[in-house]
Scaffold this motif. Structure first.
Motif, short mmCIF file in Angstrom:
data_model
loop_
_atom_site.label_atom_id
_atom_site.label_comp_id
_atom_site.label_asym_id
_atom_site.label_seq_id
_atom_site.Cartn_x
_atom_site.Cartn_y
_atom_site.Cartn_z
N VAL A 212 0.81 -1.22 0.00
CA VAL A 212 0.00 0.00 0.00
C VAL A 212 0.85 1.28 0.00
CG1 VAL A 212 -1.77 1.26 1.24
CG2 VAL A 212 -1.82 -1.21 1.22
N SER A 213 1.86 1.34 0.87
CA SER A 213 2.61 2.59 0.97
C SER A 213 3.42 2.84 -0.30
CB SER A 213 3.51 2.58 2.21
OG SER A 213 4.52 1.61 2.10
N VAL A 214 3.90 1.78 -0.91
CA VAL A 214 4.69 1.91 -2.13
C VAL A 214 3.77 2.17 -3.33
CG1 VAL A 214 6.32 0.72 -3.62
CG2 VAL A 214 6.45 0.39 -1.16
N GLN A 215 2.60 1.56 -3.29
CA GLN A 215 1.61 1.79 -4.33
C GLN A 215 1.30 3.29 -4.48
OE1 GLN A 215 -2.17 -0.61 -4.65
NE2 GLN A 215 -3.09 1.26 -3.94
N ALA A 216 1.15 3.95 -3.33
CA ALA A 216 0.86 5.39 -3.36
C ALA A 216 2.01 6.16 -4.02
CB ALA A 216 0.62 5.90 -1.95
N GLN A 217 3.25 5.77 -3.72
CA GLN A 217 4.41 6.44 -4.34
C GLN A 217 4.36 6.30 -5.85
OE1 GLN A 217 7.78 4.43 -2.64
NE2 GLN A 217 7.51 5.31 -0.60
N LEU A 219 1.78 5.51 -7.83
CA LEU A 219 0.63 6.20 -8.43
C LEU A 219 0.90 7.70 -8.54
CD1 LEU A 219 -2.42 4.42 -6.75
CD2 LEU A 219 -1.65 4.19 -9.12
N ASN A 220 1.51 8.28 -7.50
CA ASN A 220 1.84 9.70 -7.56
C ASN A 220 2.86 9.99 -8.65
OD1 ASN A 220 0.06 10.35 -5.52
ND2 ASN A 220 1.61 10.34 -3.91
N ASP A 223 1.24 10.00 -12.02
CA ASP A 223 0.47 11.23 -12.19
C ASP A 223 1.39 12.40 -12.55
OD1 ASP A 223 -1.82 12.84 -12.08
OD2 ASP A 223 -1.29 13.50 -10.05
N GLU B 45 2.13 -4.62 6.03
CA GLU B 45 2.61 -4.81 4.66
C GLU B 45 3.51 -6.04 4.62
OE1 GLU B 45 2.98 -0.81 2.52
OE2 GLU B 45 3.86 -0.46 4.47
N LEU B 257 -0.62 4.96 6.42
CA LEU B 257 -1.18 3.84 5.68
C LEU B 257 -2.63 4.14 5.27
CD1 LEU B 257 0.27 1.24 5.05
CD2 LEU B 257 -0.75 0.20 7.07
N SER B 260 -2.79 6.62 2.49
CA SER B 260 -2.17 6.32 1.21
C SER B 260 -3.02 5.37 0.36
CB SER B 260 -0.76 5.75 1.40
OG SER B 260 -0.78 4.65 2.25
N LEU B 271 -2.15 11.23 -3.46
CA LEU B 271 -2.19 10.36 -2.29
C LEU B 271 -1.06 10.73 -1.35
CD1 LEU B 271 -2.65 7.01 -4.19
CD2 LEU B 271 -4.40 8.13 -2.81
N TYR B 272 -1.32 10.60 -0.07
CA TYR B 272 -0.21 10.70 0.86
C TYR B 272 0.67 9.47 0.63
CZ TYR B 272 2.60 10.77 5.00
OH TYR B 272 3.69 10.77 5.84
N SER B 273 1.98 9.66 0.61
CA SER B 273 2.79 8.45 0.50
C SER B 273 3.88 8.46 1.55
CB SER B 273 3.37 8.29 -0.91
OG SER B 273 4.38 9.21 -1.13
N ILE B 274 4.02 7.30 2.19
CA ILE B 274 5.08 7.15 3.18
C ILE B 274 6.38 6.98 2.40
CG2 ILE B 274 5.90 5.73 5.10
CD1 ILE B 274 3.02 4.74 5.44
N ARG B 293 11.30 6.67 8.18
CA ARG B 293 10.24 7.01 7.23
C ARG B 293 9.24 7.98 7.84
NH1 ARG B 293 7.77 1.57 4.97
NH2 ARG B 293 7.25 2.90 3.21
#
Lengths: 373, 334
Positions: A212-217, A219-220, A223, B45, B257, B260, B271-274, B293
């Motif tokens: 999930v956290s990497v998915q957001a990176q 996707l951003n 974009d 994760e 989490l 994101s 999206l917020y991303s860690i 992080r």
């Protein structure tokens, strides 16, 4: 190096901003039945799909496994040969400065090469799609070498530029894929896809294998790249929440066909097809307060075989409102435009009000509104 | 009212994998408990230690892995000290587990009927005829259409969703008090996932089975679990009842989490991303494992490990700044 790859200001032979136009795309696979009754059967993986991708925009093809979305993606680049249909792709001619549409299905080897230079693909599995023996530099430079772009020195410079563009370091160039995390590997795959300055990138489940956290990176990043480079995306995904986030337009596929197609907000706010309603109701929302009162449409049975699809509407065997026997089992519904740009293939499309009467809504029931957290 | 007696109590559990490159501290000092009939979500994760937690409870840790410390009490008995033979009697009968891939639990060369009746005859000493009746009833409970007919089918004749239902049926044969579901719907399509989760919720309610749902999917947990614990780098960094944890996450990782994930009911832009990725479990960061992080890490976070979750309260958070995070700060609340 190559010319900047935005097409603005050029004289174009096409009269609109369509980058990719697919019409009636069909792909059958031959499956043989073994045993006593040996016979050839056809699996209709993609059965007459039409859509357009506009410049700088994202069209998502969404559906469950076996709906034909990935086969469509591959057929567009002729990584699998289409059985029928037309695939027009806008190609920019550097000498004349003109853009013209090339039919990929009819294209000869030279033309196809030109097409593939402008249309790239990124796959789901960043591990399987990167050669473990090659350095990142040679992976990212591979398309440049294949198309004889630049000198060795120029290519090395371009690779460093690409790595930085996707959020990696130029110093990563000499390392091998195994020393990167899943998210970084997907960035390498994206850098490779960008190498030839394509106008279209096909993204086949690009974030499905990521946390999930990497998915957001990622996707951003996609974009940002789209905005900076004016890229068009054909985005293949099964995750409706991701699709809602990334898309300009969305097409929902079921058993090889598009059953609904609309602009993003229109589709998510006012779906028409019972399958779209069902899919949306099945997606969990990460909020226990909402999940507490939300009810789902639980579809019965499984997706039928694409070798022997049901008569009439392909969705009727699982549809909560199908009239069988009746129109749904007798006549296959056509994709009809119900509102400007909003197409659905259903004999009984459910209008806006259906959402509030069926348990798909995100709104709390009026009598038991949850207390605010 | 009497306080419910915990069904499962895990105290300071450490499961390491002893490799040439050093010890991989997959689970590193976790404590929690579960009551009878409780539905607990374990979220994290890849590499957070959630599946290793499950395998430790089931006694399924094989070399080079080993439980190097702590205890796992199930109805008061410490499972860690049991022999493999004793453990076998608990496994399946009192605690059952289902995995992401249903084929890990099914033998491709036997019909599902013969696999189910075998279980019943060994664990519950049933006759062939009794076992057949119970097996078919259980298949009916998990909504397999025409169970008498499907009883004679092989695993490959079922679709993915149906196969997972067969596995759930097999897990329920001995009426376990605790069911561990390790990513049960991750390999399924969203409509099959909805079917399976709906089924599990109904069965857990009807039978009063406690369920530990292990998943990376914050949405699946939201619809199923009463309580949630979040794992990061081998530790439980936050636990709480689902509603308050989702509404007011205390730990920056939990907040990150939750922010994101793209949501179906929202049209988010960025999206917020860690930043970065999960740390090495061989040489985890000193101090708080999340500090490299974390947006609000201070010197304290770098040097000192926050007090871990003890598993005593429903709502706990292993962060030096727990309780102070509700004031808005840059990034996460944007």
């Amino acid at each position: 190096m190559t010319a900047p790859h935005t097409h603005t200001g050029d004289v174009i032979d096409t009269d609109d901003d369509v980058v990719l136009r697919v019409e009636g795309l069909t792909k059958d696979f031959l499956v043989r039945r073994r045993g006593l009754r040996r016979e050839a059967q056809h699996l209709h993986a993609v059965a007459g799909v039409s859509f357009e991708v506009h410049a700088g925009q994202t069209l998502s093809l969404v559906g469950e496994s076996g709906c034909g979305k990935s086969t469509t993606a591959r057929a567009v680049l002729r990584l699998v040969e289409p059985t029928a249909g037309r695939i027009e792709f806008r190609v920019h001619d550097e000498e004349s400065g003109r853009a013209s549409m090339v039919d990929i299905v009819q294209a000869g080897a030279a033309e196809l090469r030109r097409v593939r230079r402008n249309a790239q693909i990124v796959f789901q599995d960043p591990v399987a799609s990167l050669n473990p023996r090659m350095t990142v530099e040679s992976i990212v430079a591979e398309p440049l070498v294949a198309y004889r772009v630049g000198t060795r020195k120029e290519r090395a410079a371009r690779v460093r530029e690409l790595l930085e563009q996707v959020g990696l370091k130029a110093s990563h160039a000499r390392r091998h894929p195994r020393s990167f995390s899943g998210g970084q590997r997907q960035r390498i795959g994206i850098a490779r896809a960008l190498a030839l300055r394509p106008s279209l990138i096909i993204l086949d489940e690009p974030v499905s294998a990521l946390d999930v956290s990497v998915q957001a990176q990622v996707l951003n990043l996609l974009d940002e790249l789209q905005q900076d480079l004016g890229l068009s995306y054909l985005f293949i995904a099964h995750d409706l929440a991701v699709v809602r986030h990334v898309s300009t337009d969305v097409a929902v596929m079921y058993l090889g066909k598009i059953v609904e197609k609309a602009e993003r907000s229109e589709l998510f706010d006012a779906p028409l097809h019972p399958y779209t309603h069902s899919l949306m109701s099945a997606v969990p929302i990460p909020d226990p307060a909402i999940e507490g009162y939300r009810k789902r449409i639980i579809l019965e049975s499984d997706i039928p075989s694409a070798v022997n699809p049901p008569t009439g509407c392909h969705f009727r065997t699982r549809c909560p409102i199908a009239e069988v026997p009746g129109p749904c089992s007798e006549l296959e519904p056509e994709l009809v435009e119900h509102a400007p740009g909003h197409w659905a293939a259903c004999h009984f499309p459910q209008p806006h009000g259906w959402l509030s009467q069926t348990p798909v809504s995100f709104e709390p029931p009026a009598d038991e509104a949850p207390s605010s957290p | 009212m009497l306080a419910a007696k915990p069904l499962l109590e895990v105290h300071d559990l450490r499961t390491y994998f002893l490799t040439d490159q050093g010890d991989v501290r997959a689970v590193d000092g976790i404590s929690f408990s579960m009551n009878e009939g409780e539905r607990l979500g374990v979220v994290g994760e890849s590499g957070s230690g959630k599946s290793v937690t499950a395998a430790s409870i089931m006694g399924l840790i094989d070399p080079p892995g080993a439980i190097v410390g702590g205890e796992i009490r199930f109805r008061g008995r410490d499972l860690v000290s049991l022999s493999e033979r004793e453990m076998q009697r608990i496994r399946g009968r009192e605690i059952a587990i289902i995995f992401q891939d249903p084929m890990t639990a099914l033998d491709p060369v036997f019909t599902i009927g013969s696999q189910m009746t075998e279980t019943l005859r060994i664990h519950r000493n049933m006759t062939k005829k009794e076992a057949r009746t119970v097996a078919i009833d259980t298949l009916r409970d998990v909504h397999i259409p025409s169970p008498e007919k499907r009883f004679r089918d092989y695993p490959h004749q079922f679709s993915g969703g149906m196969r997972q239902r067969v596995v759930i049926a097999m897990a329920l044969l001995c009426d376990p008090t605790l069911l561990i579901a390790d990513e049960p719907t991750t390999a399924l399509d969203v409509t099959s996932q909805a079917q399976v989760m709906d089924l599990m919720l109904g069965l857990a309610n009807d039978r009063g089975t406690a369920v530990m749902l292990i998943t990376h999917d914050l949405g699946v947990v939201a619809g199923f679990c009463e309580n949630v614990q979040v794992m990061y780098a081998g530790e439980i960094i936050e636990r709480g009842d689902a509603k308050s944890l989702y509404a007011n996450p205390e730990h920056p990782y939990t907040r990150g989490l939750l922010h994101s994930v793209p949501r179906l009911d929202e049209e988010s832009k960025t999206l917020y991303s860690i930043r970065g990725s999960a740390p090495s479990l061989t040489t985890p960061p000193q101090g708080c494992r999340f500090w490299p992080r974390c947006d609000r890490a201070t010197d304290l976070c770098v040097s000192e490990r926050p007090e871990p979750c003890h598993g005593e309260d429903t709502n706990e958070c292993a962060c030096h700044f727990a309780g102070e995070l509700h004031r808005p700060h840059q990034g996460v609340d944007a």
